[in-house]
Every structure is written in structure tokens, then in C-alpha cells.
Design a protein around this motif. Structure first.
Motif, PDB file in Angstrom:
ATOM      1  N   TRP A  25      11.172  16.074   7.132  1.00 56.73           N
ATOM      2  CA  TRP A  25      12.260  15.980   6.148  1.00 56.73           C
ATOM      3  C   TRP A  25      11.743  15.359   4.856  1.00 56.73           C
ATOM      4  N   GLY A  26      11.002  14.256   4.973  1.00 53.75           N
ATOM      5  CA  GLY A  26      10.440  13.631   3.781  1.00 53.75           C
ATOM      6  C   GLY A  26       9.451  14.532   3.073  1.00 53.75           C
ATOM      7  N   MET A  27       8.661  15.287   3.837  1.00 55.90           N
ATOM      8  CA  MET A  27       7.714  16.213   3.238  1.00 55.90           C
ATOM      9  C   MET A  27       8.434  17.309   2.454  1.00 55.90           C
ATOM     10  N   CYS A  28       9.516  17.872   3.013  1.00 58.33           N
ATOM     11  CA  CYS A  28      10.267  18.916   2.310  1.00 58.33           C
ATOM     12  C   CYS A  28      10.744  18.409   0.952  1.00 58.33           C
ATOM     13  N   TYR A  29      11.273  17.206   0.936  1.00 56.34           N
ATOM     14  CA  TYR A  29      11.750  16.614  -0.314  1.00 56.34           C
ATOM     15  C   TYR A  29      10.625  16.513  -1.340  1.00 56.34           C
ATOM     16  N   LEU A  30       9.453  16.048  -0.901  1.00 57.78           N
ATOM     17  CA  LEU A  30       8.343  15.853  -1.833  1.00 57.78           C
ATOM     18  C   LEU A  30       7.773  17.177  -2.330  1.00 57.78           C
ATOM     19  N   VAL A  31       7.660  18.160  -1.430  1.00 57.57           N
ATOM     20  CA  VAL A  31       7.151  19.462  -1.850  1.00 57.57           C
ATOM     21  C   VAL A  31       8.082  20.087  -2.880  1.00 57.57           C
ATOM     22  N   ALA A  32       9.383  20.025  -2.636  1.00 60.57           N
ATOM     23  CA  ALA A  32      10.346  20.573  -3.600  1.00 60.57           C
ATOM     24  C   ALA A  32      10.255  19.839  -4.930  1.00 60.57           C
ATOM     25  N   ARG A  33      10.046  18.541  -4.881  1.00 60.01           N
ATOM     26  CA  ARG A  33       9.913  17.765  -6.118  1.00 60.01           C
ATOM     27  C   ARG A  33       8.662  18.171  -6.885  1.00 60.01           C
ATOM     28  N   MET A  34       7.571  18.416  -6.174  1.00 56.27           N
ATOM     29  CA  MET A  34       6.356  18.890  -6.828  1.00 56.27           C
ATOM     30  C   MET A  34       6.590  20.238  -7.499  1.00 56.27           C
ATOM     31  N   ARG A  35       7.266  21.122  -6.793  1.00 60.61           N
ATOM     32  CA  ARG A  35       7.490  22.460  -7.344  1.00 60.61           C
ATOM     33  C   ARG A  35       8.386  22.409  -8.584  1.00 60.61           C
ATOM     34  N   ARG A  36       9.383  21.547  -8.567  1.00 61.44           N
ATOM     35  CA  ARG A  36      10.244  21.413  -9.752  1.00 61.44           C
ATOM     36  C   ARG A  36       9.449  20.924 -10.959  1.00 61.44           C
ATOM     37  N   ALA A  37       8.426  20.115 -10.689  1.00 57.29           N
ATOM     38  CA  ALA A  37       7.594  19.576 -11.772  1.00 57.29           C
ATOM     39  C   ALA A  37       6.457  20.523 -12.149  1.00 57.29           C
ATOM     40  N   GLY A  38       6.392  21.690 -11.496  1.00 60.28           N
ATOM     41  CA  GLY A  38       5.340  22.655 -11.796  1.00 60.28           C
ATOM     42  C   GLY A  38       3.974  22.252 -11.278  1.00 60.28           C
ATOM     43  N   MET A  39       3.936  21.444 -10.236  1.00 62.10           N
ATOM     44  CA  MET A  39       2.664  20.940  -9.711  1.00 62.10           C
ATOM     45  C   MET A  39       2.152  21.830  -8.577  1.00 62.10           C
ATOM     46  N   VAL A  90       0.820  -1.212   0.000  1.00 65.49           N
ATOM     47  CA  VAL A  90       0.000   0.000   0.000  1.00 65.49           C
ATOM     48  C   VAL A  90       0.857   1.267   0.000  1.00 65.49           C
ATOM     49  N   ILE A  91       2.173   1.106  -0.077  1.00 62.90           N
ATOM     50  CA  ILE A  91       3.102   2.238  -0.016  1.00 62.90           C
ATOM     51  C   ILE A  91       3.590   2.574  -1.422  1.00 62.90           C
ATOM     52  N   ASP A  92       3.514   3.847  -1.791  1.00 62.75           N
ATOM     53  CA  ASP A  92       3.952   4.275  -3.119  1.00 62.75           C
ATOM     54  C   ASP A  92       5.426   4.657  -3.165  1.00 62.75           C
ATOM     55  N   LEU A  93       5.950   5.142  -2.059  1.00 62.51           N
ATOM     56  CA  LEU A  93       7.344   5.576  -2.019  1.00 62.51           C
ATOM     57  C   LEU A  93       7.852   5.470  -0.594  1.00 62.51           C
ATOM     58  N   MET A  94       9.097   4.991  -0.441  1.00 64.99           N
ATOM     59  CA  MET A  94       9.759   5.041   0.856  1.00 64.99           C
ATOM     60  C   MET A  94      10.977   5.943   0.753  1.00 64.99           C
ATOM     61  N   ILE A  95      11.196   6.739   1.798  1.00 62.80           N
ATOM     62  CA  ILE A  95      12.280   7.719   1.808  1.00 62.80           C
ATOM     63  C   ILE A  95      13.168   7.453   3.021  1.00 62.80           C
ATOM     64  N   PRO A  96      14.393   6.979   2.818  1.00 61.48           N
ATOM     65  CA  PRO A  96      15.295   6.819   3.965  1.00 61.48           C
ATOM     66  C   PRO A  96      15.780   8.186   4.436  1.00 61.48           C
ATOM     67  N   VAL A  97      15.792   8.397   5.747  1.00 66.02           N
ATOM     68  CA  VAL A  97      16.145   9.702   6.314  1.00 66.02           C
ATOM     69  C   VAL A  97      17.267   9.517   7.334  1.00 66.02           C
ATOM     70  N   PRO A  98      18.397  10.198   7.170  1.00 66.25           N
ATOM     71  CA  PRO A  98      19.465  10.119   8.173  1.00 66.25           C
ATOM     72  C   PRO A  98      18.968  10.630   9.528  1.00 66.25           C
ATOM     73  N   ASP A  99      19.443  10.026  10.598  1.00 68.63           N
ATOM     74  CA  ASP A  99      18.988  10.440  11.921  1.00 68.63           C
ATOM     75  C   ASP A  99      19.349  11.895  12.219  1.00 68.63           C
ATOM     76  N   ALA A 100      20.509  12.340  11.745  1.00 68.90           N
ATOM     77  CA  ALA A 100      20.897  13.742  11.961  1.00 68.90           C
ATOM     78  C   ALA A 100      19.947  14.694  11.239  1.00 68.90           C
TER      79      ALA A 100
END
Length: 360
Positions: free
Chosen positions: A295-309, A259-269
Motif C-alpha cells: 500500500w505504501g509503495m503504491c502511494y509512492l510510485v503514484a507520487r513519483m509518476r505525478r512528478a514526472g520521475m 534514519v527514516i525519511d518518511l512514515m506512512i500510516p496505513v489503515p488495517d483494512a
């Protein structure tokens, strides 16, 4: 002389458990406005508003309801759990609500303030005699000796939420988003501890046909990201997560990778850096897992913005900051574990200022 029928007690007990949430109100959904990011709405589902201060309240409530309905918990049943975390605090809370004895079997190095929280909710605790990895079986054996019920949040949590967890966190999110500019989120971001929350969200998305995608963040040492990537259902790392509430050294039964579309590994720091930013800049008193989620949300939001979404993204605040003032929010504690949040803090500051993301 008449005695109360067990079904009558069960019905009243379930009513008490379900009515325990103040006014049956959903936990808050908080917008996080960032001036540099106008085309994507950011929302934080604040589960720290539960009576025991954690999203585990929702999980344990469903487990108590399921166990009562199935006859596993009766009016005189001792309840035992193997955890020193938020599950133990919530378990003690619901046991006290029903007049039941609750005992948490905890690892030897459990901090005193955590034990005090269990006691504050009316629970008991005892230190496990076995290594931390064996505490689960020790608690299970104690439940058998006492004729009690073992609250197995890893083995039974996902099933309990699926059967007795309504309204789920996903139900609440979509109800609360209905009046927002982008009511159907592009992404929901969650962590995975037992796996019950991500499973509940993923099932909801499929059941209702939402185009929303589910991203699950995973901290260091956890088995979930490599299990998802490799398709290995019994992947193990043998190392504990340093981010409370999420990440496991093995894949647990409640983790549903399908049921998961994407997993994002996040460094503890990076989780620590995001936690600090939420506290010092956004004024949000959250726990470490919220840092991982953010942290994962920041990555996804930036990815959306790069795609013009355009659209919206929702993530979860699993608990508040108070339990972590001597650990993850303590600079000396962080440094002693070889973690350096500084480079990641610069990444988050760049994102908040410009909407750009330098990683990935």
C-alpha cells in the motif's frame, strides 16, 4: 581427560548458524511488472524464502551470533523468547541447529497452528500466566531461573543486526539491483516491528551515500508513526497491532527515527485489501505486513509518476501466506474485526490499471 574450549564451541556454533541459510544465497528480489506503469520499476524483496519462512530468520540469526560471540549462549545454555510469532519459530530453528533447548513463552490466545510451527522446529512453548503485555518480563524471569539466555528481540535485535547481521537486507538489495534499469532505488519501503530492519536499511543508505530514501509504513494502533511525527521517543498507544510483525504499542529501543525519511500510516483494512490483491491478481502468497508495505509503495510510485520521475522502488515481503489462512485471509475473521477492505481494493485496482492513486 580434555574438554573442548568454549571458544572452539563458539566458533563452530557461529559457523553453523551462518551456514544455515541454503547455499548462502540472498532471498529473491522479484520484479512486479504492471503494464500501466512503465517508468517506475517495482520490486519485492521476498524474505519468505528463508528456511523458517520469515524475515525474522535474518534477525534471530544475528541475535544468536551476537549472543554466542559474547558468551551469553554456550553449549548448554537454554534459550527463552517471549513471542508466539516468527521470532519463536526462528529461535527454535537455530536452537535445534546447536542442540540447545528452546522455550517460547506465548500469550494465552496463541493459535494452535502457530504453536505447531514452534514444535515443528524442535522448540517448546508454555503459556504465559501474565497478560500479553507482561509476557516479556515473564520470559526474562524464566531465563534467570533456568540460567538461560533471554532472546530479547525488541531490546537487543537492532544492536545484533548492526554488529553481526551482515550481509544485511540492504546489502542484498543493492547487489541484486545492480543489473536493473534503475539500479539505485528512489525509495525502499519497510515496516517496523523491532525496528532492526528499517535501522539496517537507513544506516546502509547513509554509510554508502545513496540518494535512496527510506519510507516506513505503520499500521493502526502503532506508536511508531506518532513518535516519528511528534519527536516523542517514548510514545505509547497501549494497543496491539493487528498486522503481525509490524507496529508496536510503544516505541521500542531498536526504532531509529533519524534514519527514516518518511512514515506512512496505513489503515488495517487497506493492508488486507493489498494482501488480497497480491494473492488473487499478482499470484504472490504473502503475509499481512506485505500488504501494508505494498500500500505504501503504491502511494509512492503514484507520487513519483505525478512528478514526472523515473526510477525504481523496492519493498519487502516479510513472510508467506500460510500462517494467516485462518485469520487475515479469512473473510469471516476480517469481518468480525469490523474491517472493510472493499473501498481500498478499488483504490489498488485503479492504481494497477492506470498508475493513478486516489488517496493523498
Amino acid at each position: 581427560m580434555t574438554t573442548e574450549h568454549p571458544n572452539s564451541w563458539a566458533a563452530e556454533a557461529i559457523r553453523r548458524v551462518r551456514a544455515g541459510r541454503p547455499h548462502l544465497a540472498p532471498t529473491p528480489l522479484r520484479p512486479l511488472p504492471l503494464p500501466a506503469i512503465r517508468d517506475v520499476g517495482i520490486y519485492l524483496k521476498d524474505e519468505s524464502a528463508h528456511p523458517t519462512g520469515s524475515m525474522k530468520y535474518r534477525l534471530v540469526r544475528a541475535m544468536f551470533c551476537e549472543a554466542i560471540a559474547s558468551g551469553a549462549i554456550r553449549s548448554d545454555t537454554p534459550v527463552i523468547a517471549a513471542t508466539s510469532g516468527a521470532v519463536a519459530v526462528a529461535g527454535a530453528h537455530f536452537a535445534r541447529l546447536l542442540g540447545l533447548v528452546f522455550t517460547a513463552v506465548v500469550p494465552a490466545k496463541t493459535p494452535a497452528d502457530v504453536l505447531a510451527r514452534i514444535e515443528g522446529e524442535g522448540g517448546r512453548w508454555q503459556v504465559g500466566e501474565q497478560p500479553p503485555a507482561a509476557v516479556q518480563e515473564e520470559a526474562r524471569a524464566l531465563a534467570e531461573r533456568l540460567g538461560g539466555h533471554f532472546l530479547d528481540h525488541f531490546g537487543d535485535g537492532e544492536r545484533a543486526v548492526a554488529g553481526c547481521g551482515e550481509p544485511t537486507i540492504a546489502d542484498e538489495i543493492f547487489d541484486q539491483m545492480s543489473g536493473e534499469p534503475h539500479p539505485i532505488p528512489e525509495w525502499i519501503v519497510s515496516g517496523a516491528g523491532t525496528g532492526a530492519t528499517s535501522a539496517a536499511i537507513g544506516r546502509h543508505l547513509r554509510r554508502h551515500g545513496h540518494p535512496t530514501r527510506l519510507a516506513v509504513v505503520d499500521p493502526e494502533n502503532s506508536a511508531y508513526f506518532p513518535a516519528w511525527v511528534s519527536g516523542c521517543g517514548d510514545y505509547t498507544t497501549g494497543m496491539p497491532s493487528r498486522i503481525p510483525g509490524i507496529g508496536r504499542p510503544r516505541t521500542e529501543p531498536g526504532f531509529l527515527p533519524a534514519v527514516i525519511d518518511l512514515m506512512i500510516p496505513v489503515p488495517d483494512a487497506a493492508s488486507i485489501a493489498a494482501l488480497r490483491w497480491l494473492r488473487t491478481v499478482a499470484g504472490i502468497e504473502a503475509g499481512p505486513a506485505a500488504g501494508t508495505n505494498f500500500w505504501g509503495m503504491c502511494y509512492l510510485v503514484a507520487r513519483m509518476r505525478r512528478a514526472g520521475m523515473r526510477g525504481s522502488v523496492v519493498t519487502i515481503i516479510g513472510d508467506g501466506a500460510d500462517p494467516y489462512r485462518n485469520t487475515h485471509l479469512n473473510t469471516e475473521w476480517v469481518r468480525a474485526r469490523g474491517l472493510d477492505p472493499a473501498p481500498y481494493e478499488a483504490d489498488i485496482e485503479l492504481f494497477a490499471r492506470t498508475g493513478d492513486w486516489p488517496v493523498g
